[in-house]
Scaffold this active site. Sequence first.
Site, mmCIF file in Angstrom:
data_model
loop_
_atom_site.group_PDB
_atom_site.id
_atom_site.type_symbol
_atom_site.label_atom_id
_atom_site.label_comp_id
_atom_site.label_asym_id
_atom_site.label_seq_id
_atom_site.Cartn_x
_atom_site.Cartn_y
_atom_site.Cartn_z
ATOM 1 C CG ASN A 15 -0.197 -0.074 2.536
ATOM 2 O OD1 ASN A 15 0.982 0.277 2.637
ATOM 3 N ND2 ASN A 15 -0.887 -0.519 3.580
ATOM 4 C CG ASP A 204 -8.604 -3.006 2.302
ATOM 5 O OD1 ASP A 204 -8.982 -2.770 3.465
ATOM 6 O OD2 ASP A 204 -7.435 -2.834 1.928
#
Length: 329
Positions: A15, A204
């Site tokens: 991420n 998500d």
Amino acid sequence: MAFQLSRIMRPDDANVAGNVHGGTILKMIEEAGAIISTRHCNSQNGERCVAALARVERTDFLSPMCIGEVAHVSAEITYTSKHSVEVQVNVLSENILTGAKKLTNKATLWYVPLSLKNVDKVLEVPPVVYSRQEQEEEGRKRYEAQKLERMETKWRNGDIVQPVLNPEPNTVSYSQSSLIHLVGPSDCTLHGFVHGGVTMKLMDEVAGIVAARHCKTNIVTASVDAINFHDKIRKGFVITISGRMTFTSNKSMEIEVLVDADPVVDSSQKRYRAASAFFTYVSLSPEGRSLPVPQLVPETEDEKKRFEEGKGRYLQMKAKRQGHAEPQP
């Protein structure tokens, strides 16, 4: 019956904070659960089937996983009802340079077996053998509880996230986000409907965008409340994943994510709610320390109602954590 799935975490799993994306871990958890439950459901003679994800219980991200570590995802079948399988999954991260391992996730998933001849037909599940009678009784209680909670989520299925022009900072409208995705063959099982892990990863991603827009910092998934899969999503459908902030505490954000499926080339079917869940995120400094979260400003009556509901879930989980804490000397 047990199963383990392992692989090294690559740079494309990261991420923006440099750790492994929460959606990547959720996808691996679902893959392990799908494999073990499909194996079990085909362990006896009879009609062949594939296990489809129906629900994921609350899962906490206990520790971040780093790029270069190996993720070990262990799955075990812990209960079966007539038409469903409960799978419990643990995720360990391994530093292959030092050999150190740590627990990053624990999750419980529920699957139903769908016939290969007709994916709308749910088949019966072969029973498992329990080592003690209490295991079956405890599993039945979990089954009844999740069945009731799944039914209670359906009242929200008419909610739609609508865009607002020129929203004010820290409002629900300011950070809400949507992602539109055409379901392709790579998203699907061999039988033409979407892997639950693919849907969770997209959910998500959208929740992370909402959290980042709200606090304008690095963010990380802290936990996911129960994810309910209300209906299958087929190849060629267009899905809209929408996220909106529902509640903020001093250091966490709750985000509701809704997944709607649109069978654009089939005029006989209407758009429908396919999945829904609540994600919790925390804000991080560049050094990885927890930061205060800007307080959400609910404007409409519906937003205020959702805020109070989110506050109730937050306080309930906080009390549960404190109840499980070790007593201090």
